[in-house]
Design a protein around this motif. Structure first.
Motif, PDB file in Angstrom:
ATOM      1  N   LEU A  31      36.487  56.447  13.900  1.00  0.00           N
ATOM      2  CA  LEU A  31      35.164  55.986  14.323  1.00  0.00           C
ATOM      3  C   LEU A  31      34.068  56.909  13.815  1.00  0.00           C
ATOM      4  O   LEU A  31      32.999  56.459  13.377  1.00  0.00           O
ATOM      5  CB  LEU A  31      35.097  55.903  15.849  1.00  0.00           C
ATOM      6  N   ARG A  32      34.328  58.214  13.887  1.00  0.00           N
ATOM      7  CA  ARG A  32      33.313  59.180  13.456  1.00  0.00           C
ATOM      8  C   ARG A  32      33.078  59.111  11.944  1.00  0.00           C
ATOM      9  O   ARG A  32      31.958  59.345  11.478  1.00  0.00           O
ATOM     10  CB  ARG A  32      33.731  60.600  13.848  1.00  0.00           C
ATOM     11  N   ASN A  33      34.119  58.817  11.206  1.00  0.00           N
ATOM     12  CA  ASN A  33      34.006  58.834   9.746  1.00  0.00           C
ATOM     13  C   ASN A  33      33.721  57.460   9.143  1.00  0.00           C
ATOM     14  O   ASN A  33      33.496  57.346   7.941  1.00  0.00           O
ATOM     15  CB  ASN A  33      35.300  59.391   9.131  1.00  0.00           C
ATOM     16  N   ALA A  34      33.742  56.429   9.973  1.00  0.00           N
ATOM     17  CA  ALA A  34      33.620  55.067   9.446  1.00  0.00           C
ATOM     18  C   ALA A  34      32.164  54.699   9.152  1.00  0.00           C
ATOM     19  O   ALA A  34      31.237  55.226   9.770  1.00  0.00           O
ATOM     20  CB  ALA A  34      34.203  54.066  10.447  1.00  0.00           C
ATOM     21  N   ASP A  35      32.003  53.805   8.205  1.00  0.00           N
ATOM     22  CA  ASP A  35      30.702  53.168   7.978  1.00  0.00           C
ATOM     23  C   ASP A  35      30.683  51.923   8.864  1.00  0.00           C
ATOM     24  O   ASP A  35      30.970  50.803   8.426  1.00  0.00           O
ATOM     25  CB  ASP A  35      30.544  52.803   6.500  1.00  0.00           C
ATOM     26  N   LEU A  36      30.352  52.121  10.129  1.00  0.00           N
ATOM     27  CA  LEU A  36      30.495  51.065  11.118  1.00  0.00           C
ATOM     28  C   LEU A  36      29.576  49.877  10.842  1.00  0.00           C
ATOM     29  O   LEU A  36      29.879  48.751  11.243  1.00  0.00           O
ATOM     30  CB  LEU A  36      30.227  51.620  12.517  1.00  0.00           C
ATOM     31  N   SER A  37      28.464  50.127  10.177  1.00  0.00           N
ATOM     32  CA  SER A  37      27.575  49.009   9.866  1.00  0.00           C
ATOM     33  C   SER A  37      28.246  48.012   8.923  1.00  0.00           C
ATOM     34  O   SER A  37      27.884  46.828   8.898  1.00  0.00           O
ATOM     35  CB  SER A  37      26.283  49.526   9.233  1.00  0.00           C
ATOM     36  N   GLN A  38      29.250  48.489   8.160  1.00  0.00           N
ATOM     37  CA  GLN A  38      29.985  47.613   7.246  1.00  0.00           C
ATOM     38  C   GLN A  38      31.311  47.146   7.840  1.00  0.00           C
ATOM     39  O   GLN A  38      31.761  46.032   7.587  1.00  0.00           O
ATOM     40  CB  GLN A  38      30.243  48.340   5.917  1.00  0.00           C
ATOM     41  N   GLU A  39      31.949  48.001   8.643  1.00  0.00           N
ATOM     42  CA  GLU A  39      33.294  47.695   9.123  1.00  0.00           C
ATOM     43  C   GLU A  39      33.300  46.867  10.409  1.00  0.00           C
ATOM     44  O   GLU A  39      34.277  46.180  10.700  1.00  0.00           O
ATOM     45  CB  GLU A  39      34.073  49.003   9.337  1.00  0.00           C
ATOM     46  N   LEU A  40      32.229  46.947  11.186  1.00  0.00           N
ATOM     47  CA  LEU A  40      32.166  46.150  12.413  1.00  0.00           C
ATOM     48  C   LEU A  40      31.692  44.735  12.107  1.00  0.00           C
ATOM     49  O   LEU A  40      30.855  44.521  11.225  1.00  0.00           O
ATOM     50  CB  LEU A  40      31.207  46.794  13.418  1.00  0.00           C
ATOM     51  N   SER A  41      32.227  43.794  12.844  1.00  0.00           N
ATOM     52  CA  SER A  41      31.799  42.405  12.672  1.00  0.00           C
ATOM     53  C   SER A  41      31.858  41.700  14.022  1.00  0.00           C
ATOM     54  O   SER A  41      32.336  42.261  15.015  1.00  0.00           O
ATOM     55  CB  SER A  41      32.695  41.684  11.660  1.00  0.00           C
ATOM     56  N   ALA A  56      35.723  54.890  22.198  1.00  0.00           N
ATOM     57  CA  ALA A  56      34.304  55.069  21.904  1.00  0.00           C
ATOM     58  C   ALA A  56      33.521  55.420  23.159  1.00  0.00           C
ATOM     59  O   ALA A  56      32.602  56.245  23.124  1.00  0.00           O
ATOM     60  CB  ALA A  56      33.748  53.803  21.259  1.00  0.00           C
ATOM     61  N   GLU A  57      33.892  54.818  24.268  1.00  0.00           N
ATOM     62  CA  GLU A  57      33.200  55.104  25.521  1.00  0.00           C
ATOM     63  C   GLU A  57      33.498  56.515  26.003  1.00  0.00           C
ATOM     64  O   GLU A  57      32.614  57.232  26.465  1.00  0.00           O
ATOM     65  CB  GLU A  57      33.610  54.083  26.579  1.00  0.00           C
ATOM     66  N   MET A  74      26.335  53.665  20.026  1.00  0.00           N
ATOM     67  CA  MET A  74      26.101  53.369  18.610  1.00  0.00           C
ATOM     68  C   MET A  74      26.738  52.031  18.237  1.00  0.00           C
ATOM     69  O   MET A  74      26.139  51.225  17.501  1.00  0.00           O
ATOM     70  CB  MET A  74      26.691  54.488  17.749  1.00  0.00           C
ATOM     71  N   LEU A  75      27.944  51.759  18.748  1.00  0.00           N
ATOM     72  CA  LEU A  75      28.597  50.480  18.478  1.00  0.00           C
ATOM     73  C   LEU A  75      27.769  49.326  19.034  1.00  0.00           C
ATOM     74  O   LEU A  75      27.590  48.297  18.368  1.00  0.00           O
ATOM     75  CB  LEU A  75      29.997  50.466  19.100  1.00  0.00           C
ATOM     76  N   THR A  76      27.267  49.507  20.239  1.00  0.00           N
ATOM     77  CA  THR A  76      26.456  48.452  20.855  1.00  0.00           C
ATOM     78  C   THR A  76      25.217  48.155  20.017  1.00  0.00           C
ATOM     79  O   THR A  76      24.864  46.990  19.800  1.00  0.00           O
ATOM     80  CB  THR A  76      26.040  48.879  22.273  1.00  0.00           C
ATOM     81  N   GLU A  77      24.561  49.200  19.545  1.00  0.00           N
ATOM     82  CA  GLU A  77      23.339  49.000  18.757  1.00  0.00           C
ATOM     83  C   GLU A  77      23.640  48.245  17.460  1.00  0.00           C
ATOM     84  O   GLU A  77      22.894  47.344  17.067  1.00  0.00           O
ATOM     85  CB  GLU A  77      22.701  50.349  18.459  1.00  0.00           C
ATOM     86  N   ILE A  78      24.734  48.606  16.787  1.00  0.00           N
ATOM     87  CA  ILE A  78      25.085  47.941  15.527  1.00  0.00           C
ATOM     88  C   ILE A  78      25.429  46.475  15.776  1.00  0.00           C
ATOM     89  O   ILE A  78      24.929  45.571  15.098  1.00  0.00           O
ATOM     90  CB  ILE A  78      26.254  48.671  14.841  1.00  0.00           C
ATOM     91  N   LEU A  79      26.283  46.224  16.770  1.00  0.00           N
ATOM     92  CA  LEU A  79      26.738  44.855  17.029  1.00  0.00           C
ATOM     93  C   LEU A  79      25.609  43.972  17.556  1.00  0.00           C
ATOM     94  O   LEU A  79      25.476  42.813  17.151  1.00  0.00           O
ATOM     95  CB  LEU A  79      27.898  44.882  18.030  1.00  0.00           C
ATOM     96  N   PHE A  80      24.791  44.510  18.447  1.00  0.00           N
ATOM     97  CA  PHE A  80      23.708  43.694  19.000  1.00  0.00           C
ATOM     98  C   PHE A  80      22.648  43.399  17.939  1.00  0.00           C
ATOM     99  O   PHE A  80      22.093  42.295  17.890  1.00  0.00           O
ATOM    100  CB  PHE A  80      23.071  44.407  20.194  1.00  0.00           C
ATOM    101  N   GLY A  81      22.384  44.381  17.077  1.00  0.00           N
ATOM    102  CA  GLY A  81      21.444  44.128  15.985  1.00  0.00           C
ATOM    103  C   GLY A  81      21.940  43.034  15.065  1.00  0.00           C
ATOM    104  O   GLY A  81      21.169  42.162  14.621  1.00  0.00           O
ATOM    105  N   ARG A  82      23.240  43.047  14.778  1.00  0.00           N
ATOM    106  CA  ARG A  82      23.818  42.001  13.918  1.00  0.00           C
ATOM    107  C   ARG A  82      23.752  40.636  14.614  1.00  0.00           C
ATOM    108  O   ARG A  82      23.448  39.614  13.983  1.00  0.00           O
ATOM    109  CB  ARG A  82      25.264  42.362  13.589  1.00  0.00           C
ATOM    110  N   LEU A  83      24.030  40.607  15.911  1.00  0.00           N
ATOM    111  CA  LEU A  83      23.965  39.345  16.650  1.00  0.00           C
ATOM    112  C   LEU A  83      22.562  38.746  16.583  1.00  0.00           C
ATOM    113  O   LEU A  83      22.396  37.546  16.326  1.00  0.00           O
ATOM    114  CB  LEU A  83      24.368  39.582  18.109  1.00  0.00           C
ATOM    115  N   LEU A  84      21.544  39.565  16.808  1.00  0.00           N
ATOM    116  CA  LEU A  84      20.173  39.048  16.808  1.00  0.00           C
ATOM    117  C   LEU A  84      19.779  38.517  15.434  1.00  0.00           C
ATOM    118  O   LEU A  84      19.087  37.492  15.331  1.00  0.00           O
ATOM    119  CB  LEU A  84      19.205  40.148  17.256  1.00  0.00           C
ATOM    120  N   ARG A  85      20.208  39.196  14.388  1.00  0.00           N
ATOM    121  CA  ARG A  85      19.887  38.716  13.035  1.00  0.00           C
ATOM    122  C   ARG A  85      20.525  37.353  12.769  1.00  0.00           C
ATOM    123  O   ARG A  85      19.918  36.482  12.134  1.00  0.00           O
ATOM    124  CB  ARG A  85      20.355  39.738  11.993  1.00  0.00           C
TER     125      ARG A  85
END
Length: 659
Positions: free
Chosen positions: A414-424, A464-465, A472-483
């Protein structure tokens, strides 16, 4: 105010209070920091004045005199830097104070005479520099000596008074105005010296009183040292005693093994947690909770004897260090006995209460050889018991170590991942079985790790919790949802899962609403799903966040309803818009009458409260039919649609447009 009183005040300020040794030490301590600054200020300002007069005034004034004065300043500054080391010698402190009082007069006269001599040379600008030098330098020096009024007042007498007199009698309106101004400033400075010294001496007196109180407290603490290791509520050992005993046990066992060249004696560490204590505490109040803890401590003390140390670590958590046991079977048997004893009903002043207890064991040296590692593994075994075997005892084993390492790998990934690309996000609809329409869509997180491949949300979200990365996960996922929602029809509602940490942080809920508005999406389209874990962590904070979300138009649903404590207080006070019945009640619907009654009860309760009720985990036609028979209307599960990526969602949106 009489003249005699004023005179006594001045005399008191001007003398060294040898009868107050602590005040003298405080003055020397302060001056040892400020006097070197004073001499640096003198030297710097004198050098600047000599520079502007160089070539105009004689060299003996601009060069030789400055060098001589500079040497004196450096010598005195060095002497005061060493004064702080003699702070415990009261005679040396008095000597330093008398010396600075004398030096204040000497240096004041020397620098005043030198400056007046420089005033005779140069043009009006250079003469103005002299007036500026005297005024600004003496004020700076006075404030460096403000904790020692005898020296500060001498500067007023030997510098400011002659300055006012000298410049007041010059035949120049500007200098006369400066003299009058400095006379007023001198009065203000004397007032500041008086006020600051009164505050300073008062602070020293207060510190002396505090030190005396602290000394008294230490004496009482030494007399009652044993009480420092006891829990005041239960009378058991406390957290401090537990870890001190654990450290000693590890040290003793390691030393024994080293000196005797043989395996050390083994011992076990146990962690106990009362499952359901917090709801009892919330509903019945802290006095009843305290009463329950006292009874639990008595039950534990009745079971454990011999060399076992029993401690209350805080809240509803207890710890045991057990040196007298035979083998793993003995530990598990003892653990079950402890859990069974704690699982019995408690007769409290408010009535009978029943809850369960889970327990985790870790053994030395089999599992770990340090106190921290033992505690962490016992705590992990407890966590595993609470999650998978509530009310039972679990002994930490090799496969638990594998789980810890796996969690550690997930944490690092998780720390080393590019979560903006790997999370969906995948999406699963909630259907209205009466109309056949899609009621809403649930957004589900997915992580396709470059290092580990697909990782289940049930695996990476707890990690993560625990490590603080869930925000950070919440921010990435929620931002993607809104888009993605901006491209959907406006009547499509979406539910989004929040972690227990998210819902208790006011900044996170505020950020969620701000992001919704910034993307031009109506808050009424969003439902935030939260689990009971959030309320157990911090009920008040969770209630505040839920009310904030609902006040801005968003909906809030309680997820996995029924598998925790499902306190009706939560449903009542938190005013949920929806309850989602956990799949564990749906799976046995076809074969268990009890499950059908529970689901029916929840459906009826939601109907009476006029809130939605979503039945999760429907995978068979028979389950669907039973839910409809029980009055269920909103359903979700693989029977209707599996979680799907965006392309499938687009087709679903097309269907929605036709409705």
């Amino acid at each position: 105010m009489s003249a005699r009183f004023v005179w006594r005040k001045v005399v008191d300020l001007a003398r060294i209070h040898t009868e107050k040794p602590e005040l003298i030490r405080a003055q020397v301590r302060s001056l040892s920091r400020q006097v070197p600054v004073l001499y640096v200020l003198l030297l710097a300002n004198a050098s600047a004045l000599a520079y502007t007069h160089y070539g105009t005034a004689p060299d003996w004034l601009t060069v030789y005199a400055v060098v001589l004065l500079g040497v004196c300043c450096i010598w005195r500054a060095y002497s005061w830097t060493r004064a702080g080391f003699e702070i415990n010698d009261i005679d040396a402190c008095v000597w330093h104070l008398r010396r600075i009082r004398l030096m204040a007069a000497v240096f004041a006269l020397l620098f005043m005479a030198w400056a007046v001599a420089m005033f005779r040379y140069g043009d009006i600008y250079q003469q103005g520099h002299v007036a500026y030098f005297i005024s600004i330098t003496v004020i700076g020096c006075i404030f460096c000596l403000v904790t020692f009024p005898p020296a500060a007042l001498l500067l007023v007498v030997f510098v400011l008074v002659p300055f006012v007199v000298y410049f007041g009698f010059l035949d120049n309106e500007v200098y006369i105005a400066i003299a009058v101004n400095m006379a007023l400033v001198s009065l203000i400075i004397v007032h500041i010296i008086t006020s600051y010294y009164a505050a300073f001496s008062g602070l020293v007196t207060s510190q002396m009183d505090l030190e005396r109180q602290h000394k008294t407290t230490l004496e009482l603490s030494e007399q009652n040292e044993s009480l420092a290791f006891l829990d005041a509520l239960t009378g058991l050992a406390n957290r401090r005693a537990f870890f001190a005993y654990l450290d000693d046990a590890v040290t003793t066992a390691a030393a024994q093994a080293e000196t005797q060249s043989q395996q050390s004696d083994s011992f076990a560490v146990a962690m106990i947690d009362l499952d359901g204590f917090k709801p009892v505490n919330d509903v019945y109040g802290h006095p009843v909770g305290d009463e329950l803890l006292i009874q639990a401590g008595k039950r534990l003390r009745a079971i454990l004897a011999g060399d076992a140390l029993l401690a209350r670590l805080g809240g509803d958590e207890f710890g045991i260090i057990l040196s007298d046991y035979e083998d793993a079977t003995h530990l598990i048997t003892l653990g079950r006995k402890v859990c069974q004893a704690l699982n019995q009903p408690y007769a409290l002043s408010s009535g009978s209460v029943q809850l369960s207890a889970s327990l985790g064991f870790a053994t030395y040296p089999t599992v770990a050889r340090t106190s921290n590692a033992l505690f962490e593994r016992a705590d992990f075994a407890l966590y595993h018991a609470k999650k998978n075997m509530p009310g039972e005892a679990v002994l930490f084993a090799a496969h638990h170590e594998t789980m810890i390492r796996h969690d550690s790998q997930i944490e690092q990934a998780l720390r080393n991942a590019d979560l903006s690309q790997e999370l969906s996000l995948h999406y699963q609809p909630v259907f209205d079985v009466e109309t056949g329409d899609v009621k809403s869509i649930e957004a589900l997180a997915r992580w396709d790790s470059v290092l580990m491949g697909p990782v289940s949300p049930a695996t990476f979200f707890p990690v993560a919790e625990k490590t603080g990365q869930v925000g950070m996960l919440t921010e990435i996922l929620f931002g993607r949802l809104l888009r993605e929602m901006r491209e959907w029809p406006e009547h499509v509602s979406v539910s989004f899962n929040l972690s227990a940490r998210d819902i208790v942080l006011p900044n996170m809920t505020k950020w969620l609403i701000e992001q919704i508005k910034a993307n031009g999406i109506s808050p009424e389209r969003l439902t935030f799903e939260v689990t009971e874990t959030a309320f157990l962590r911090d009920f008040a904070a969770a209630r505040t966040s839920i009310r904030y979300l609902r006040s801005h138009g968003a909906r809030v649903a309680m997820d996995d309803f029924g598998i925790g404590y499902s306190s009706l207080r939560y449903v009542h006070e938190l005013e949920f818009d929806c309850l989602k019945v956990d799949r564990s009640f749906v799976t046995p619907l076809a074969v268990t009458e009890r499950s059908r009654r529970i689901v029916k009860t929840i459906i009826d309760m939601c109907t009476n409260l006029e809130i939605d009720c979503v039945i999760e985990g429907i995978e068979t036609q028979s389950q669907r039919d039973i839910v409809i028979e029980l009055g269920g209307r909103l359903v979700q599960g693989y029977l209707f649609a599996k979680p799907a990526k965006r392309p499938v969602l687009k087709r679903l949106s097309a269907i929605l447009k036709k409705q």
